[in-house]
Design a protein around this motif. Structure first.
Motif: not given
Length: 271
Positions: A228-235
Motif C-alpha cells: 500500500v505505502f509504496t503505491k499510494e504514499n510518498d514515503i
C-alpha cells in the motif's frame, strides 16, 4: 529559559537493546525544522498524557529542556521537568501540507552524505531520508519474552509503572523485527530495522483481527508497509542512531524511527 516549542514526530517501541535512558526514544522538530531528541521521557508519563488528553504524534508541545552533557549527539536534550503544554495537533489536510512544512526542511537522499555527516564534527544523529526506491520489506523472528535482566530493570526503574508487580501488563514484547530495504539516489542499498511504535501497534491490531494468527498478522503489516505505502504514499524515513552504535562508529548506526507517509499527490487531485 523559555520553553521550546517541539513538534513530536517520533516515539519508538521499547527494545531490550536500548540503554537505560533510551527505553523510549521521543523526537521531533523545532519551529525552524531542525531535529531534537528528548530523553528520558518516562513511558508511564507518555501513556498518562495520551490517556488524559488524547496526545498523539504531530502535536506541538512546549517543554523546558536542556542539552545533554553526557551525549555527544547535538540533537539530544533532557527535560528540566515534565510540565508539558499541549499547543495543537497538525492535521493531514492537503496531503499533509502543514506537517511537510516542518518535517521536510532538510531531506537526505544520499546514503554516503548522511553517513559522512554522522561523523565528527557534525555528529548528525537524526535525519529525514527520502529513499529513491523501496525494494523490500523483511520480517525476522525475535524472542517472544523480555530478557530476565530487562524485566528486572523495568521493575526497578520509575520509567515504568508497576501494575500488580508485573511489568508485562504494561507493554508486550514484540516477537518480530521489521525491516525496510531501499535504495538511495546513487542506487546504494540499505536494510534498516523499523523501530517506530506505530508498526508494532499495527502488528498487535492485525493479530487481534486475525484471531491471533501470527502469519496472517505479519502479512497484513507487510501489505500496508510495502504494497500500500509504496503505491499510494510518498514515503520519507525518519532515521536515528543509538548512542552506543554511533559512538562505536558502526558502519551504519541508523535505524528507522518513524515513517512519514502522505498520500501521493497526483495531477488529478483537487485538494
Amino acid at each position: 529559559m523559555p520553553k521550546k516549542k517541539i513538534l513530536i514526530s517520533v516515539t519508538t517501541y521499547p527494545l531490550p537493546s536500548r540503554s537505560y535512558d533510551e527505553l523510549v526514544c521521543t523526537a521531533g522538530f523545532l519551529e525552524d525544522g531542525t531535529w531534537i531528541r528528548i530523553y528520558p521521557i518516562p513511558l508511564s508519563f507518555l501513556n498518562q498524557v495520551k490517556k488524559d488528553i488524547g496526545f498523539k504524534k504531530y502535536t506541538w508541545i512546549e517543554l523546558d529542556v536542556k542539552p545533554r552533557t553526557d551525549d555527544f549527539r547535538p540533537e539530544s536534550h533532557s527535560p528540566n521537568n515534565y510540565d508539558i503544554k499541549i499547543v495543537n495537533t497538525l492535521n493531514t489536510n492537503n496531503f499533509w501540507e502543514e506537517r511537510k512544512r516542518i518535517c521536510l526542511n532538510n531531506v537526505y537522499t544520499n546514503k554516503a552524505k548522511l553517513l559522512s555527516d554522522s561523523k565528527a564534527p557534525n555528529n548528525i544523529s537524526l535525519a529525514t531520508f527520502k529513499p529513491t526506491k523501496i525494494i523490500g520489506f523483511d520480517v525476522e523472528n525475535d524472542t517472544k519474552e523480555w530478557k530476565n535482566e530487562w524485566k528486572e530493570l523495568r521493575k526497578q526503574t520509575d520509567l515504568f509503572i508497576e501494575i500488580d508487580s508485573n511489568p508485562e501488563k504494561l507493554i508486550r514484547k514484540a516477537p518480530y523485527k521489521f525491516y525496510y530495504l531501499f535504495e538511495d539516489d546513487e542506487g546504494k542499498s540499505s536494510r534498516l530495522m523499523i523501530e517506530d511504535w506505530e508498526i508494532f501497534e499495527l502488528y498487535w491490531n492485525c493479530l487481534r483481527d486475525s484471531n491471533n494468527d501470527e502469519e496472517k498478522a505479519i502479512e497484513k503489516v507487510k501489505d500496508k508497509y510495502f504494497n500500500v505505502f509504496t503505491k499510494e504514499n510518498d514515503i520519507y524515513l525518519f532515521l536515528g542512531t543509538t548512542m552506543q552504535w554511533h559512538r562505536q562508529r558502526a558502519k551504519n548506526p541508523f535505524v528507522i524511527i518513524g515513517v512519514f507517509y502522505p498520500k501521493i499527490k497526483s495531477q488529478f487531485s483537487l485538494f
